[in-house]
Design a protein around this motif. Structure first.
Motif, PDB file in Angstrom:
ATOM      1  N   THR A 107       1.712   1.841   5.738  1.00  0.00           N
ATOM      2  CA  THR A 107       2.092   0.458   5.399  1.00  0.00           C
ATOM      3  C   THR A 107       2.910   0.384   4.121  1.00  0.00           C
ATOM      4  N   LYS A 109       5.112  -1.342   2.540  1.00  0.00           N
ATOM      5  CA  LYS A 109       5.779  -2.637   2.417  1.00  0.00           C
ATOM      6  C   LYS A 109       6.299  -2.822   0.999  1.00  0.00           C
ATOM      7  N   ASN A 276      -3.335  -4.387   8.203  1.00  0.00           N
ATOM      8  CA  ASN A 276      -2.116  -5.195   8.070  1.00  0.00           C
ATOM      9  C   ASN A 276      -1.706  -5.856   9.390  1.00  0.00           C
ATOM     10  N   ALA A 388       4.771  -8.081  10.981  1.00  0.00           N
ATOM     11  CA  ALA A 388       4.593  -6.630  11.047  1.00  0.00           C
ATOM     12  C   ALA A 388       4.515  -6.183  12.501  1.00  0.00           C
ATOM     13  N   HIS A 415       1.098  -2.811  14.688  1.00  0.00           N
ATOM     14  CA  HIS A 415       2.051  -2.772  13.572  1.00  0.00           C
ATOM     15  C   HIS A 415       2.863  -1.494  13.540  1.00  0.00           C
ATOM     16  N   THR A 462       6.815  -2.303   8.890  1.00  0.00           N
ATOM     17  CA  THR A 462       6.210  -3.364   8.055  1.00  0.00           C
ATOM     18  C   THR A 462       6.988  -4.669   8.160  1.00  0.00           C
TER      19      THR A 462
END
Ligand SMILES: Cc1ncc(COP(=O)(O)O)c(C=O)c1O
Lengths: 527, 452
Positions: A107, A109, A276, A388, A415, A462
């Protein structure tokens, strides 16, 4: 040729022959902004320093005769050199700030800069963990507020804040499970972990003294519920299930899994590294789990820092809450925050399994995560999960014609999108594709994980990527994938344009050089 | 929403490409009764930078920042001046927003820094090698005990009474589950360390003896005899350093024969941060390298023969070895390791030695000033930048009262050892380059007031 008024040429001669750049050599070996940087041990010296300190008081030292009487041999640099050294090194790194970083399961991001600013407020950054609690009410209040967010978002009644990263959170959850079982006199010995699980899951269970057994997966990339049920029994302490799982899929049977495990007397650990995908849309507490860690450095945007630090709070069900580790924050009726440490454990919390780290956890990460949550709010976090998931599905559907997506037929992904190396020719591998992607200006996806897919490529774009950025990435990946399928020999020697060509990891492991050593000439000259 | 680039149009177009009519279709695998119909209730909605900043500042204000008042706390976390350039370096996005260097060709910045970090730590500790960091000192300490068990195939660890009580607690928590046997006692208020007692505890069942240096009460003991005794029983000496600056003034644990040296690196570059994130340091003798936990960075060459760095010996680690790994650690303390290294590079040996002597001599002057107060005596004969005072009253209420008067006096032993009545009069005082003469005087006068 055009000339400025002072006579400086402004345009290159059109008829100039431009040589092949690969054949060009420079005196330094550098190439413009691509500059090699030596080690501090080659440029610094032990008598140089970038700090100015005041005079020490003139008193006799009291070191008990243990004065350091041998050289330490740590070189120093002036501030000017130090800043340049690490700035130059930084430019040899890929990072989220530089581009899309589709490292599945991590993740990657955007890390908002407001988080950094807030973490540096002196009321958070310059307080000692053992200050009297009355002097840190704001810090304890922050921990309590973050805890409330985590409990509300997961629908779980309790949370342990001290674990230092995801794997440490797993350990926290497994120790709580073991404590709960022991409290009822139940000495179960086995933890079941799917083959597709992250390596930390089996390592954690073993670190906590458990035997580990695999749970088989079914053909669409999920836990095989029947096989799991068949294995459950009086020796099984619990299961560790990742949901959404490491194939990027939601486990639709999660509730049934939880029920079956509970019925057999075990407990359910959920690896929440992939939270997420569902934050704000699904509460794991509604799926019957007993413990789950949340990587603040993934879902809640605290920076990955070149490998850490992270933070891995663990939410607990009612069944495990009494066993949560020390210390924790309690709010009293009058709004005061109380820190439950060793001293009061006997009074209130005798079943806590104890302390698992010095002090109270990753405060610097708590500040950043709370800043992020407040910025997004409940509505924004839901949008985070949706974007996502949307981005990942867009990648999946845009590339499934060129890369094999082993589970794409089972429906949408969460995701992250998972591909295999099926169809590559001429001996080309996932590694080659990854290195080709580097030449295109991207950090590669996660490779060879999960283990259940051949040559796995796990792509997690992401939610903080624009459509244009994703389209560009898809174009690059498509092109490299086509080359891999066509057997393009050039991929085998990729990357060609990175600060380093392919590095020899075998040599590194065969004769490990883990610290810098003076070159032989130096050693001889010193003799 | 300022962090989300997709527009409503983008979302529509992308759903069309996917072949889904709505975002809900992408969540079909979630059982219906677990789907939420709107944003989670009981949480606020999104907010702009100004509003968030105001909220956070209110929380921050409700804390007494160390820099705003006389401050003398230590006991495993130390307040040192961190040069401005260190924070500048760790905020460079190329370091801050990278991750574990899995793709070495585009991570040489992180990798070369880790190689420098490993070398600095090994030299500071006086051992052959060091890893690329652990979570913190307390978890590094337990990992060292586990490593000693693996090497010696014995399960009894002897812990010094001078080991930080939180480190002891962590080890006790873990040992209960792993069935390791720990020998451990609370410290006593004596000038000498417990080295002599420990010698008698070491036997043929012992995997390791774990000694903090300087110890929780600030005492410095020579560990050479312990190393010799441990080695004669084929056990290991594990040294624990919670204040690395000390090693600019006193002998390295490696020089005294330690086999594994672990520590808390927070003092350099990292800052107090209410206890985390910090950075665990982990070094050992060359012959034990393959038993180490955590990431290791090693030197190699690329296909053109240029020097470069990679993560190596990963067959020890969880992602390859799974349940047989030496540890479950994955994410470590990379950015704090960078801060440590940048700060150490600014210091160099010369700066480190000067910083250490400045800390030490300030502490000596402070100890003498405080010990001159009626009702205060100094426990230590030797110490680095931290010492223990014995007051003629219970110290915990005094520390709380002084904090209300904006003087952060030190760490009371009553807080660290609530069960040990005999320690209630002890106060650990740490003095660093950040403590001014006025701060010391303010503390002295306040203590005089409390003890009069
Ligand atoms: C699925 C999964 N579980 C657990 C972890 C471990 O988390 P951490 O690296 O924070 O210890 C990771 C991350 O790397 C992960 O991807």
């Amino acid at each position: 040729m055009n000339m400025l008024t002072e006579g400086r040429p402004t345009k290159q001669d059109e008829n100039l022959a431009v040589p092949d750049q690969g054949a060009l050599k420079t005196h330094t070996g550098n190439r413009a902004l691509m500059v090699d940087e030596p080690l501090i041990f080659e440029t610094g010296s032990p008598d140089r320093s970038g700090v100015d300190l005041p005079e020490a008081p003139s008193v006799e030292s009291r070191l008990g005769g243990l004065d350091r009487d041998e050289p330490i041999s740590i070189p120093g640099l002036s501030e000017a050199e130090m800043v340049r050294h690490y700035t130059r090194l930084s430019r040899q790194n890929y990072a989220i700030d530089v581009g899309l970083f589709p490292l599945g399961s991590c993740t990657m991001k955007h890390n908002p800069r407001l988080n950094e600013k807030m973490a540096r407020l002196k009321g958070f950054s310059d307080i000692h963990p053992l200050q009297p609690v009355d002097s840190v009410q704001g810090a304890l209040g922050l921990i309590d507020e973050l805890a409330t967010w985590l409990k509300t978002l997961t629908g779980m009644p309790a949370v342990a804040m001290s674990p230092k990263a995801g794997a440490h959170g797993e350990l926290c959850g497994i120790l709580a499970i073991r404590s709960a079982l022991e409290a009822r006199g139940d000495a179960r010995e086995v933890i079941l972990v799917p083959e597709s699980a992250h390596g930390t899951n089996p390592a954690t269970a073993a670190f906590a003294g458990y035997k580990v057994e695999d749970i088989p997966a079914n053909t669409d990339g999920r836990v095989d519920l029947d096989a799991l049920k068949a294995r459950l029994g009086p020796d099984v302490a619990g299961v560790m299930i990742t949901n959404p799982n490491t194939c990027g899929l939601f486990e639709p049977d999660m509730k049934a899994i939880s029920d079956a495990v509970h019925e057999a007397g075990g407990l359910v650990y959920c690896d929440g590294a992939n939270f997420n995908a569902i934050v704000g849309r699904v509460r794991p507490g509604d799926l019957g789990i007993d413990a789950m860690h949340i990587n603040l450095h993934k879902t809640f945007s605290t920076p990955h820092g070149g490998g850490g630090p992270g933070s891995g709070p663990v939410v607990f069900s009612q069944a495990l809450a009494p066993f949560a580790p020390l210390p924790f924050v309690e709010k009293t009726a009058d709004g005061h925050f109380h820190l439950v440490e060793e001293e009061t454990a006997e009074d209130h919390h005798e079943s806590s399994f104890g302390r698992m780290v010095a002090f109270h956890g990753q405060m610097g990460m708590f500040t950043r995560a709370l800043t992020y949550m407040l910025s997004h709010g409940a509505d924004g976090l839901k949008q985070v999960a949706e974007d996502a998931v949307l981005n990942a599905n867009y990648v999946l559907r845009s590339l499934e014609d060129v890369l094999e997506a082993p589970f794409a037929k089972s429906g949408p992904c969460m995701h992250e999108a998972l591909f295999s190396d099926n169809g590559f020719t001429n001996g080309l591998t996932t590694l080659d594709l990854a290195k080709g992607l580097i030449d295109e200006g991207y950090h590669p996806m996660t490779m060879y994980f999960p283990l259940v897919v051949h040559g796995a490529m796990l792509v997690e774009p992401t939610e903080t990527e624009s459509r244009a950025a994703i389209d560009q990435f898809i174009g690059a990946l498509r092109s490299v994938a086509e080359r891999a399928k066509a057997g393009d020999e050039m991929l085998k020697s990729a990357p060609h344009f990175a600060p380093r060509r392919r590095l020899d990891e075998t040599q590194a492991a065969r004769k490990p050089i883990l610290v810098w050593q003076e070159p032989e000439e130096y050693a001889e000259a010193a003799e | 929403m300022r962090y989300l680039p997709l527009t409503p149009n983008d979302r529509q177009d992308m759903l069309a490409t996917i072949g889904a009519s709505s975002i809900d279709e992408l969540f079909v695998d979630v059982p219906e009764d677990a789907r939420l119909d709107g944003p989670i209730r009981d949480l606020p909605m999104h907010a702009g930078e100004m509003a968030v900043e105001a909220h956070m500042k209110k929380l921050a204000k409700n804390n007494s920042a160390a820099g705003d008042m006389p401050f003398f706390l230590g006991a495993g976390a130390y307040r040192h001046h961190v040069p401005a350039s260190v924070d500048h370096i760790i905020q460079r996005g190329e370091f801050l927003t990278a991750y574990t260097p899995y793709q070495p060709e585009i991570a040489q910045g992180t990798l070369q820094t880790l190689f420098e970090f490993q070398t600095q730590v090994a030299r500071l500790f006086g051992v052959d090698v060091a890893n690329a960091s652990m979570y913190d000192g307390s978890t590094a300490c337990w990992e060292a005990i586990v490593m000693a068990r693996r090497i010696t195939k014995r399960g009894k660890a002897v812990l010094s009474s001078g080991l930080h009580p939180h480190y002891v607690s962590v080890a006790k928590t873990m040992a209960r589950f792993t069935k390791d046997q720990l020998v451990s006692e609370a410290p006593t208020l004596e000038a000498a360390t417990d080295g002599a007692d420990l010698l008698e505890q070491i036997d043929d069942d012992t995997s390791c003896v774990v000694v903090q240096y300087p110890d929780i009460l600030g005492r410095i003991g020579d560990m050479s005899a312990l190393a010799e005794k441990a080695h004669s029983h084929k056990a290991l000496l594990i040294a624990v350093v919670t204040e690395p600056v000390a090693l600019g003034a006193i002998k390295s644990p490696g020089q005294m024969g330690a086999d594994i040296v672990v520590g808390e690196g927070q003092s350099l570059g990292v800052g107090l941060q209410f206890g985390g994130p910090y950075v665990g340091l982990f070094g050992c003798k060359q012959k034990y390298v393959r038993q180490m936990p955590g990431r290791l960075c090693g030197e190699t060459v690329d296909s053109e023969g240029k020097r470069g760095f990679v993560l190596t010996l990963s067959t020890r680690e969880q992602h390859i070895r799974r349940e047989k790994a030496t540890s479950n650690i994955c994410t470590n303390s990379g950015l704090c390791a960078l801060a440590f290294t940048a700060h150490m590079t600014l210091l160099g040996e010369k700066g480190l030695r000067e910083l250490a002597m400045l800390n030490h001599k300030k502490a000596v002057a402070t100890a003498d000033r405080l010990a001159s107060i009626q009702g205060v005596s100094l426990l230590n004969e030797s110490f680095f930048n931290e010492f223990t005072l014995v007051l003629d009253k219970d110290t915990r209420p005094i520390v709380r009262k002084l904090a209300d008067q904006k003087i952060l006096a030190g760490v009371s032993l009553g807080r660290l050892y609530p069960e040990e009545g005999t320690l209630a009069h002890g106060l650990i005082v740490a003095v660093t380059e950040t403590s001014s003469d006025e701060d010391v005087e303010a503390l002295a006068i306040a203590l005089e007031g409390e003890l009069a």
